[in-house]
Design an enzyme around this catalytic site. Structure first.
Site, PDB file in Angstrom:
ATOM      1  N   THR A 172       0.824  -1.204   0.000  1.00 24.68           N
ATOM      2  CA  THR A 172       0.000   0.000   0.000  1.00 24.68           C
ATOM      3  C   THR A 172       0.862   1.260   0.000  1.00 24.68           C
ATOM      4  N   ASP A 173       0.292   2.346  -0.501  1.00 24.76           N
ATOM      5  CA  ASP A 173       1.002   3.634  -0.441  1.00 24.76           C
ATOM      6  C   ASP A 173       1.128   4.150   0.993  1.00 24.76           C
ATOM      7  N   GLU A 174       0.352   3.572   1.921  1.00 26.79           N
ATOM      8  CA  GLU A 174       0.376   4.069   3.299  1.00 26.79           C
ATOM      9  C   GLU A 174       1.711   3.834   3.990  1.00 26.79           C
ATOM     10  N   ARG A 194     -19.247   1.735   2.843  1.00 31.75           N
ATOM     11  CA  ARG A 194     -20.003   2.075   4.070  1.00 31.75           C
ATOM     12  C   ARG A 194     -21.031   3.151   3.767  1.00 31.75           C
ATOM     13  N   ASN A 252     -12.319  13.388   0.927  1.00 34.63           N
ATOM     14  CA  ASN A 252     -13.416  12.499   1.326  1.00 34.63           C
ATOM     15  C   ASN A 252     -14.770  13.178   1.131  1.00 34.63           C
ATOM     16  N   LYS A 312     -21.333   8.955   7.148  1.00 32.84           N
ATOM     17  CA  LYS A 312     -20.493   9.493   8.230  1.00 32.84           C
ATOM     18  C   LYS A 312     -19.121   9.892   7.684  1.00 32.84           C
ATOM     19  N   ILE A 366     -16.078   3.974   1.029  1.00 33.54           N
ATOM     20  CA  ILE A 366     -17.074   4.105  -0.049  1.00 33.54           C
ATOM     21  C   ILE A 366     -18.244   3.133   0.137  1.00 33.54           C
ATOM     22  N   THR A 425       2.702  -2.484   9.871  1.00 34.22           N
ATOM     23  CA  THR A 425       2.906  -3.919   9.619  1.00 34.22           C
ATOM     24  C   THR A 425       3.045  -4.192   8.121  1.00 34.22           C
ATOM     25  N   LYS A 426       2.374  -3.399   7.285  1.00 36.31           N
ATOM     26  CA  LYS A 426       2.589  -3.547   5.837  1.00 36.31           C
ATOM     27  C   LYS A 426       4.019  -3.110   5.488  1.00 36.31           C
ATOM     28  N   TYR A 440      -1.733  -0.755  11.133  1.00 35.78           N
ATOM     29  CA  TYR A 440      -1.890  -1.396   9.813  1.00 35.78           C
ATOM     30  C   TYR A 440      -0.714  -1.060   8.903  1.00 35.78           C
ATOM     31  N   SER A 441      -0.470   0.242   8.692  1.00 33.70           N
ATOM     32  CA  SER A 441       0.550   0.605   7.695  1.00 33.70           C
ATOM     33  C   SER A 441       1.952   0.226   8.165  1.00 33.70           C
TER      34      SER A 441
HETATM   35  P1  NAD Z   1      -9.523  -7.451   2.533  1.00 33.55           P
HETATM   36  O1  NAD Z   1      -9.490  -7.214   4.003  1.00 33.55           O
HETATM   37  O2  NAD Z   1     -10.771  -7.153   1.779  1.00 33.55           O
HETATM   38  O3  NAD Z   1      -9.155  -8.975   2.217  1.00 33.55           O
HETATM   39  C1  NAD Z   1      -8.138  -9.653   2.907  1.00 33.55           C
HETATM   40  C2  NAD Z   1      -8.307 -11.150   2.629  1.00 33.55           C
HETATM   41  O4  NAD Z   1      -7.218 -11.831   3.281  1.00 33.55           O
HETATM   42  C3  NAD Z   1      -9.609 -11.728   3.207  1.00 33.55           C
HETATM   43  O5  NAD Z   1     -10.218 -12.592   2.276  1.00 33.55           O
HETATM   44  C4  NAD Z   1      -9.143 -12.505   4.435  1.00 33.55           C
HETATM   45  O6  NAD Z   1      -9.971 -13.624   4.734  1.00 33.55           O
HETATM   46  C5  NAD Z   1      -7.746 -12.940   4.012  1.00 33.55           C
HETATM   47  N1  NAD Z   1      -6.853 -13.186   5.166  1.00 33.55           N
HETATM   48  C6  NAD Z   1      -6.662 -12.372   6.234  1.00 33.55           C
HETATM   49  N2  NAD Z   1      -5.797 -12.951   7.083  1.00 33.55           N
HETATM   50  C7  NAD Z   1      -5.415 -14.134   6.530  1.00 33.55           C
HETATM   51  C8  NAD Z   1      -4.531 -15.167   6.920  1.00 33.55           C
HETATM   52  N3  NAD Z   1      -3.846 -15.091   8.068  1.00 33.55           N
HETATM   53  N4  NAD Z   1      -4.383 -16.235   6.098  1.00 33.55           N
HETATM   54  C9  NAD Z   1      -5.069 -16.314   4.930  1.00 33.55           C
HETATM   55  N5  NAD Z   1      -5.934 -15.366   4.512  1.00 33.55           N
HETATM   56  C10 NAD Z   1      -6.102 -14.289   5.306  1.00 33.55           C
HETATM   57  O7  NAD Z   1      -8.279  -6.631   1.949  1.00 33.55           O
HETATM   58  P2  NAD Z   1      -8.117  -5.862   0.564  1.00 33.55           P
HETATM   59  O8  NAD Z   1      -8.627  -4.483   0.721  1.00 33.55           O
HETATM   60  O9  NAD Z   1      -8.613  -6.732  -0.522  1.00 33.55           O
HETATM   61  O10 NAD Z   1      -6.518  -5.759   0.489  1.00 33.55           O
HETATM   62  C11 NAD Z   1      -5.777  -6.814  -0.146  1.00 33.55           C
HETATM   63  C12 NAD Z   1      -4.309  -6.408  -0.152  1.00 33.55           C
HETATM   64  O11 NAD Z   1      -4.134  -5.191  -0.868  1.00 33.55           O
HETATM   65  C13 NAD Z   1      -3.717  -6.167   1.230  1.00 33.55           C
HETATM   66  O12 NAD Z   1      -2.400  -6.675   1.249  1.00 33.55           O
HETATM   67  C14 NAD Z   1      -3.726  -4.665   1.372  1.00 33.55           C
HETATM   68  O13 NAD Z   1      -2.692  -4.226   2.247  1.00 33.55           O
HETATM   69  C15 NAD Z   1      -3.449  -4.252  -0.052  1.00 33.55           C
HETATM   70  N6  NAD Z   1      -3.954  -2.913  -0.449  1.00 33.55           N
HETATM   71  C16 NAD Z   1      -5.267  -2.591  -0.255  1.00 33.55           C
HETATM   72  C17 NAD Z   1      -5.740  -1.355  -0.711  1.00 33.55           C
HETATM   73  C18 NAD Z   1      -7.206  -0.955  -0.559  1.00 33.55           C
HETATM   74  O14 NAD Z   1      -7.566   0.148  -0.945  1.00 33.55           O
HETATM   75  N7  NAD Z   1      -8.071  -1.829  -0.050  1.00 33.55           N
HETATM   76  C19 NAD Z   1      -4.851  -0.467  -1.322  1.00 33.55           C
HETATM   77  C20 NAD Z   1      -3.515  -0.833  -1.494  1.00 33.55           C
HETATM   78  C21 NAD Z   1      -3.073  -2.068  -1.060  1.00 33.55           C
HETATM   79  O1  TDX Z   2     -16.952   6.006   7.661  1.00 35.48           O
HETATM   80  C1  TDX Z   2     -15.871   6.487   7.278  1.00 35.48           C
HETATM   81  N1  TDX Z   2     -15.757   7.834   7.127  1.00 35.48           N
HETATM   82  C2  TDX Z   2     -14.611   8.447   6.711  1.00 35.48           C
HETATM   83  O2  TDX Z   2     -14.555   9.678   6.590  1.00 35.48           O
HETATM   84  C3  TDX Z   2     -14.731   5.656   6.958  1.00 35.48           C
HETATM   85  C4  TDX Z   2     -14.824   4.158   7.114  1.00 35.48           C
HETATM   86  C5  TDX Z   2     -13.584   6.272   6.507  1.00 35.48           C
HETATM   87  N2  TDX Z   2     -13.513   7.619   6.397  1.00 35.48           N
HETATM   88  C6  TDX Z   2     -12.292   8.244   5.850  1.00 35.48           C
HETATM   89  C7  TDX Z   2     -10.977   7.773   6.413  1.00 35.48           C
HETATM   90  C8  TDX Z   2     -10.030   7.907   5.230  1.00 35.48           C
HETATM   91  O3  TDX Z   2      -9.564   9.248   5.131  1.00 35.48           O
HETATM   92  O4  TDX Z   2     -12.264   7.856   4.456  1.00 35.48           O
HETATM   93  C9  TDX Z   2     -10.915   7.623   4.018  1.00 35.48           C
HETATM   94  C10 TDX Z   2     -10.811   6.198   3.506  1.00 35.48           C
HETATM   95  O5  TDX Z   2     -10.939   5.334   4.623  1.00 35.48           O
HETATM   96  P1  TDX Z   2     -10.782   3.743   4.501  1.00 35.48           P
HETATM   97  O6  TDX Z   2     -11.753   3.211   3.506  1.00 35.48           O
HETATM   98  O7  TDX Z   2     -10.784   3.171   5.864  1.00 35.48           O
HETATM   99  O8  TDX Z   2      -9.348   3.609   3.792  1.00 35.48           O
HETATM  100  P2  TDX Z   2      -7.856   4.067   4.241  1.00 35.48           P
HETATM  101  O9  TDX Z   2      -7.718   4.179   5.699  1.00 35.48           O
HETATM  102  O10 TDX Z   2      -7.479   5.230   3.378  1.00 35.48           O
HETATM  103  O11 TDX Z   2      -7.032   2.750   3.766  1.00 35.48           O
HETATM  104  C11 TDX Z   2      -7.375   2.093   2.522  1.00 35.48           C
HETATM  105  O12 TDX Z   2      -6.462   2.417   1.506  1.00 35.48           O
HETATM  106  C12 TDX Z   2      -5.156   1.927   1.638  1.00 35.48           C
HETATM  107  C13 TDX Z   2      -7.417   0.582   2.719  1.00 35.48           C
HETATM  108  O13 TDX Z   2      -8.331   0.260   3.757  1.00 35.48           O
HETATM  109  C14 TDX Z   2      -6.041   0.043   3.023  1.00 35.48           C
HETATM  110  O14 TDX Z   2      -6.077  -1.381   3.098  1.00 35.48           O
HETATM  111  C15 TDX Z   2      -5.107   0.451   1.913  1.00 35.48           C
HETATM  112  O15 TDX Z   2      -3.804   0.072   2.231  1.00 35.48           O
END
Ligand code: NAD
Ligand code: TDX
Length: 332
Positions: A121-123, A191, A247, A203, A189, A151-152, A148-149
């Site tokens: 992630t970019d985080e 939510r 947001n 929210k 989004i 540990t990533k 989170y970030s």
């Molecule tokens: P998510 O939470 O929707 O999905 C995570 C998946 O991993 C789930 O299916 C869960 O059951 C599985 N999982 C969790 N712990 C596990 C374990 N110990 N063993 C096996 N499976 C396990 O996450 P996501 O949003 O799809 O993110 C996927 C990847 O992309 C992550 O590595 C995240 O850091 C990265 N990422 C996410 C975003 C974002 O915007 N969501 C952006 C950049 C990078």
């Molecule tokens: O209800 C909400 N209201 C709100 O204002 C929630 C759930 C979030 N937010 C804000 C927090 C953030 O500024 O919206 C933005 C996006 O929030 P999230 O969806 O929780 O994402 P973010 O924390 O930016 O992290 C996401 O992008 C990077 C993913 O969850 C991560 O897995 C990824 O690494």
């Protein structure tokens, strides 16, 4: 190379990637997923069969991981604990899955000499000021803010060290915020969309001025596939689609797309340590690997995402009450 192990393939981005691989390549796919609260096997049910099998298991299970990696040509590693708000409440599973799980996978990949792609992630780069003209690049310093970030970031550094010390055949990618179908409704989004569909006011944390750089999950998938096939071993590629929006701007697009008044939302308690702004410079990926995003209209992508959640109520409805109870206990 024709057998691919996809970890976390029942999650949001992983399931979009599984569909992308089945639709666009000839790989035989094994999905390894622990089905935590964030995993949903129904997201990939339609493609399980001859070319795709599902294994229910944990990436920290070294015996299982070793057996599956021995049978594969390439690993694409999505599995993670992914939600910042959860990591502030209980960091332990983030250390276990993101750090120990990644360690378990790369140890097996090095034993078997298996090609490995690490999703991040970019985080990991921390945040930018709202008026900073700069964006993150592959050489930005690591400066993560949340459990989170951090540990990533730790998992990225393990992969980089395994490349240098053990010759692990790995690439890495760090992507910006994804949107699209199959995203868990704890995230921003979905939510807000499911709040409107459930008669709950959306929210917004803090001022709503925090900026995220949005990319459609299918564009992320295409970029990952390109890196798996053409990326240089040991290299990191940033993935982003020039999608910076506050947001508040995103929420206004959702409210407009759902026919709601523009003031029909609540400002709620801010996230502790809330990163201000993320922004990605993806020049390296676009230049070296000739990748381009296909989803260039955010409003159209959001409209399709609204349609998806409207048409797939059974996919998310059972989680809605517990997600909202979690948030309301924290004033969010
Ligand atoms: P998510 O939470 O929707 O999905 C995570 C998946 O991993 C789930 O299916 C869960 O059951 C599985 N999982 C969790 N712990 C596990 C374990 N110990 N063993 C096996 N499976 C396990 O996450 P996501 O949003 O799809 O993110 C996927 C990847 O992309 C992550 O590595 C995240 O850091 C990265 N990422 C996410 C975003 C974002 O915007 N969501 C952006 C950049 C990078
Ligand atoms: O209800 C909400 N209201 C709100 O204002 C929630 C759930 C979030 N937010 C804000 C927090 C953030 O500024 O919206 C933005 C996006 O929030 P999230 O969806 O929780 O994402 P973010 O924390 O930016 O992290 C996401 O992008 C990077 C993913 O969850 C991560 O897995 C990824 O690494």
């Amino acid at each position: 190379m024709n057998r691919m192990l996809i970890t976390g393939g029942a999650g949001f981005i992983g399931s979009n990637f599984v569909h992308h691989v089945i639709d666009n390549t000839e790989y035989h796919v094994t999905v390894l997923d622990a089905l935590t609260y964030a995993g949903n096997q129904s997201s990939i049910e339609s493609i399980l069969g001859d070319r795709a099998v599902f294994v229910h298991g944990n990436i920290c299970d070294s015996k299982l991981v070793d057996r599956l990696i021995a049978e594969t040509d390439v690993v694409v590693h999505f599995a993670a604990e992914s939600h910042n708000d959860n990591s502030l409440n209980d960091p332990r599973p983030f250390v276990d899955t993101n750090i120990v799980g990644t360690f378990t996978l790369i140890e097996a990949a090095r034993r078997h000499g298996t090609r490995f792609h690490h999703i991040s992630t970019d985080e990991v780069y921390g945040d930018l000021e709202l008026d900073d003209p700069g964006r993150f690049t592959e050489s930005s310093p690591y400066n993560p803010s949340s459990p989170y970030s951090s540990t990533k970031a730790g998992s990225d550094l393990l992969v980089r060290a395994w490349v240098r010390s053990f010759g692990l055949q790995a690439t890495l990618s760090n992507c910006s915020n994804n949107y699209g179908p199959f995203q868990h409704i704890e995230k921003f989004i979905p939510r807000q969309i499911t709040n409107v569909l459930s008669g709950i006011r959306p929210k917004l944390y803090g001022t709503g001025n925090n900026v995220r750089d949005w990319i459609h999950a299918d564009d992320h998938s295409a970029a990952v596939l390109r890196i798996v096939e053409r990326g240089a071993i040991g290299e990191t590629y940033l993935i982003g689609a020039d999608g910076e929006k506050s947001n508040l701007e995103v929420l206004q697009i959702i409210l407009d797309g759902m026919g709601q008044p523009s003031d029909s939302f609540d400002f709620v308690t801010d996230r502790p340590g809330h990163d201000l702004r993320y922004a990605i410079d993806s020049t390296k990926l676009r230049t070296d690997l000739e990748w381009q995003p296909r989803y260039t209209s955010f409003a159209e992508g959001i409209a399709a995402t609204i349609d998806w959640y409207t048409e797939h109520r059974t996919w998310w409805e059972n989680d809605k009450q517990s997600v909202e109870e979690f948030y309301s206990a924290q004033g969010q």
